[in-house]
Design an enzyme around this catalytic site. Structure first.
Site, PDB file in Angstrom:
ATOM      1  N   GLY A 250      52.609  18.505  -2.712  1.00 54.67           N
ATOM      2  CA  GLY A 250      53.274  16.835  -1.721  1.00 54.67           C
ATOM      3  C   GLY A 250      53.275  17.747  -0.478  1.00 54.67           C
ATOM      4  N   GLU A 292      53.823  23.041  -7.107  1.00 54.75           N
ATOM      5  CA  GLU A 292      51.960  22.680  -7.155  1.00 54.75           C
ATOM      6  C   GLU A 292      51.845  21.971  -5.908  1.00 54.75           C
ATOM      7  OE1 GLU A 292      52.764  20.520 -11.592  1.00 54.75           O
ATOM      8  OE2 GLU A 292      52.882  19.094 -10.125  1.00 54.75           O
ATOM      9  N   PRO A 293      51.242  22.827  -4.840  1.00 52.94           N
ATOM     10  CA  PRO A 293      51.277  22.328  -4.189  1.00 52.94           C
ATOM     11  C   PRO A 293      49.189  22.041  -4.352  1.00 52.94           C
ATOM     12  CG  PRO A 293      50.941  24.441  -4.194  1.00 52.94           C
ATOM     13  CD  PRO A 293      51.933  24.130  -5.173  1.00 52.94           C
ATOM     14  N   ARG A 295      46.831  19.343  -1.573  1.00 53.37           N
ATOM     15  CA  ARG A 295      46.629  19.434  -0.016  1.00 53.37           C
ATOM     16  C   ARG A 295      46.807  19.899   0.899  1.00 53.37           C
ATOM     17  NH1 ARG A 295      46.787  13.576   1.615  1.00 53.37           N
ATOM     18  NH2 ARG A 295      48.233  13.372   0.079  1.00 53.37           N
ATOM     19  N   ARG A 332      39.639   7.583   2.527  1.00 58.76           N
ATOM     20  CA  ARG A 332      40.594   7.275   2.565  1.00 58.76           C
ATOM     21  C   ARG A 332      41.658   7.123   3.838  1.00 58.76           C
ATOM     22  NH1 ARG A 332      43.606  11.546   4.599  1.00 58.76           N
ATOM     23  NH2 ARG A 332      45.479  11.282   2.811  1.00 58.76           N
ATOM     24  N   TYR A 336      44.014   4.106   2.502  1.00 62.05           N
ATOM     25  CA  TYR A 336      45.366   4.393   3.047  1.00 62.05           C
ATOM     26  C   TYR A 336      45.781   4.210   4.621  1.00 62.05           C
ATOM     27  CZ  TYR A 336      45.025   7.494  -0.710  1.00 62.05           C
ATOM     28  OH  TYR A 336      44.662   7.711  -2.679  1.00 62.05           O
ATOM     29  N   CYS A 363      27.444  -0.473   2.992  1.00 64.23           N
ATOM     30  CA  CYS A 363      27.539  -2.196   3.237  1.00 64.23           C
ATOM     31  C   CYS A 363      29.012  -2.727   3.112  1.00 64.23           C
ATOM     32  CB  CYS A 363      26.650  -2.678   2.365  1.00 64.23           C
ATOM     33  SG  CYS A 363      26.253  -4.211   3.051  1.00 64.23           S
ATOM     34  N   GLU A 364      29.744  -2.676   4.377  1.00 68.58           N
ATOM     35  CA  GLU A 364      31.012  -2.827   4.228  1.00 68.58           C
ATOM     36  C   GLU A 364      31.877  -2.198   5.001  1.00 68.58           C
ATOM     37  OE1 GLU A 364      32.806  -2.780   0.615  1.00 68.58           O
ATOM     38  OE2 GLU A 364      35.183  -2.428   1.620  1.00 68.58           O
ATOM     39  N   TYR A 392      41.276  15.295  -1.266  1.00 69.80           N
ATOM     40  CA  TYR A 392      41.105  14.882  -1.403  1.00 69.80           C
ATOM     41  C   TYR A 392      40.284  13.933  -0.409  1.00 69.80           C
ATOM     42  CZ  TYR A 392      45.434  15.529  -3.370  1.00 69.80           C
ATOM     43  OH  TYR A 392      46.649  15.710  -3.697  1.00 69.80           O
TER      44      TYR A 392
HETATM   45  N1  LLP Z   1      51.852  17.115  -8.333  1.00 67.10           N
HETATM   46  C1  LLP Z   1      50.921  15.995  -9.513  1.00 67.10           C
HETATM   47  C2  LLP Z   1      52.194  15.852 -10.091  1.00 67.10           C
HETATM   48  C3  LLP Z   1      50.817  15.383  -8.291  1.00 67.10           C
HETATM   49  O1  LLP Z   1      50.672  13.814  -8.979  1.00 67.10           O
HETATM   50  C4  LLP Z   1      50.782  15.101  -7.256  1.00 67.10           C
HETATM   51  C5  LLP Z   1      49.762  14.666  -6.250  1.00 67.10           C
HETATM   52  C6  LLP Z   1      50.365  16.710  -7.243  1.00 67.10           C
HETATM   53  C7  LLP Z   1      50.753  17.946  -7.349  1.00 67.10           C
HETATM   54  C8  LLP Z   1      50.281  17.701  -5.726  1.00 67.10           C
HETATM   55  O2  LLP Z   1      50.354  16.907  -4.441  1.00 67.10           O
HETATM   56  P1  LLP Z   1      49.683  16.867  -3.272  1.00 67.10           P
HETATM   57  O3  LLP Z   1      50.426  18.715  -2.924  1.00 67.10           O
HETATM   58  O4  LLP Z   1      48.252  17.436  -3.004  1.00 67.10           O
HETATM   59  O5  LLP Z   1      50.739  16.342  -1.725  1.00 67.10           O
HETATM   60  N2  LLP Z   1      44.970   9.970  -3.125  1.00 67.10           N
HETATM   61  C9  LLP Z   1      46.090  10.412  -2.144  1.00 67.10           C
HETATM   62  C10 LLP Z   1      46.765  11.799  -2.370  1.00 67.10           C
HETATM   63  C11 LLP Z   1      47.530  11.770  -4.187  1.00 67.10           C
HETATM   64  C12 LLP Z   1      48.294  12.659  -4.858  1.00 67.10           C
HETATM   65  C13 LLP Z   1      48.492  12.491  -5.982  1.00 67.10           C
HETATM   66  N3  LLP Z   1      49.232  13.408  -6.898  1.00 67.10           N
HETATM   67  C14 LLP Z   1      45.981  10.944  -0.287  1.00 67.10           C
HETATM   68  O6  LLP Z   1      44.613  11.041  -0.844  1.00 67.10           O
HETATM   69  O7  LLP Z   1      45.795  11.355  -0.001  1.00 67.10           O
END
Ligand code: LLP
Length: 433
Positions: A250, A292-293, A295, A332, A336, A363-364, A392
């Protein structure tokens, strides 16, 4: 012009360069649209996280790359070389990781509704941990493990009741989530009690994930505190010592100038301090920490190259600058309202004296990539780069309008290599009977 990606520079020809490659040449060689990733940045991000676990937590932990951010064989190979584990959330991601020879014992399998086939696939291939979301899955997994004479090592996904997406985060009874089991209702305690009665389940830890694109440290500290409190409770109630604490991902990145991400090593620094304090207070042994990074490892290493097509000026309204990609390769903005910074690859330093809306080709009407992009005057044929699209984007791309997905090109030390080739019309027809 300020670039939001640190790996961008302007070369002697005045063009945008990444990984030692002139991006105009990359566009000419591989055509557009195309995702381009800087391999050095990806590896450096992995190393920052790994080093932080060494430096602040004596190495008693593991960094998992959350591969939903970008899943392809090349990325799993990089993660293997960098010594990370990976988190997968579907049979498809798991299959890709295994096909890239990623070591199964360093794979964590997530998901709120894994199918029976996926659980069998995970068990048969010996994935390291299955992060169990709910009681239905727990029982299904126990049966499948028993049928195979195996013991599944699991973590439980817990809702710690922390909402990191509010302006200043809050701790609430956040039970309204499809993920995991709640603490405050006793559900989490109950599922552990039940798991202890099952023959082919070994509960090794707990997991939480409090959100994504977070710029603060306090929510992570608070999550660690809540989770450790629960670990102490489990010890006191059931005599079970849970050795592993997975605090999810996150960590936020810079999409636009205003975004102010925290240096990645700060997360482990902050969390380790909280863990030390709380473990002393609760007389708990310090757990193995997993993070768990997703992004933050790949987003700022990638951009998307497009070719400018039609430029439509609607007097007194706006100017639409259409590119040869759109919501199919970047959903995205439409999903969002995400914001991005764009740059013209052959005029990166020219004054940005026009404001345009960058539109896609689907087409949107909502197929917009940037509502208000400040750019030098562009012409059809110019190459436009949208920055920070390494996470993503490819992983969320679709074939809407039967548009083939773009390729992924890795750049490093002046060399551009195809990691994923462009889809063809034949690929799209591949499943049609
Ligand atoms: N661990 C778990 C259990 C998760 O659900 C996620 C992301 C991560 C780790 C990694 O999170 P990060 O470090 O990437 O923020 N599609 C959305 C993001 C959805 C994230 C879902 N879970 C976007 O494009 O912003």
């Amino acid at each position: 012009m300020q670039f939001v990606m640190d790996c961008l520079r302007v070369n002697d020809s005045g063009n945008l360069e990444m990984g030692g490659c002139d991006l105009a040449k990359v566009a000419a060689e591989f055509s557009t649209p195309a995702y381009v990733m800087d391999e050095t940045t990806i590896r450096e991000n992995c190393r920052v996280y790994r080093r932080s676990v060494e430096e602040f937590y004596g190495g008693n932990g593991l960094v998992l790359y959350a591969s939903k951010a970008l899943s392809c064989k090349a990325i799993y190979r990089i993660m293997k070389e960098e010594g990370l584990g990976v988190d997968v959330v579907s049979g498809g991601e798991l299959y890709t990781a295994l096909q890239a020879d990623f070591p199964a014992e360093k794979i964590y399998f997530h998901g709120n509704n894994k199918t029976e086939e996926e659980l069998i696939f995970a068990l048969d291939n010996g994935v390291g941990r299955i992060v169990v979301d709910n009681r239905h899955e727990l029982e299904l997994l126990n049966r499948l493990a028993k049928e195979r004479d195996k013991t599944a090592k699991i973590l439980f996904r817990i809702k710690p009741g922390i909402d990191a997406h509010t302006h200043s985060f809050i701790q609430t009874g956040q039970i309204d989530s499809k993920f995991g089991v709640a603490l405050e209702t006793g559900e989490a305690e109950e599922i552990i009690r039940h798991a202890l009665t099952l023959s082919n389940i070994s509960v090794v830890g707990i997991h939480c994930h409090i959100g994504s694109q977070i710029f603060e440290l306090d929510p992570f500290r608070m999550a660690a505190k809540v989770m450790l409190g629960f670990m102490a409770k489990v010890r006191d109630t059931y005599g079970l010592s849970l050795g592993e604490l997975n605090l999810g991902g996150g960590f936020g990145i810079k999409y636009v100038e205003e975004d102010m991400p925290v240096d990645y090593e700060k997360y482990m620094e902050a969390v380790s301090q909280t863990v030390s304090e709380e473990c002393t207070r609760l007389n708990l042994e310090k757990p193995f920490i997993v993070m768990e990074p997703g992004r933050s490892i790949v987003a700022s290493a990638g951009l998307t190259l497009y070719t400018v097509g039609c430029i439509k000026e609607i007097p007194d309204v706006r100017t639409y600058l259409s590119v040869d990609g759109g919501m199919a390769d970047n959903p995205r903005h439409i999903m969002y309202g995400s914001e991005y910074e764009a740059v013209l690859v052959e005029k990166p330093l020219a004054p940005a004296d026009t404001t345009v809306t960058v539109a896609g080709r689907c087409c949107e009407s909502g197929d917009i990539l940037i509502q208000s992009a400040h750019l030098p005057k562009a012409e059809p044929g110019d190459i436009l780069a949208i920055q920070a699209t390494g996470a993503y984007h490819y992983s969320m791309a679709s074939n809407y309008n039967r548009i083939p997905r773009p390729p992924i090109i890795m750049v490093k030390d002046g060399k551009a290599t195809l990691a994923v080739r462009r889809e063809t019309y034949e690929d799209i027809l591949g499943c049609d009977l």
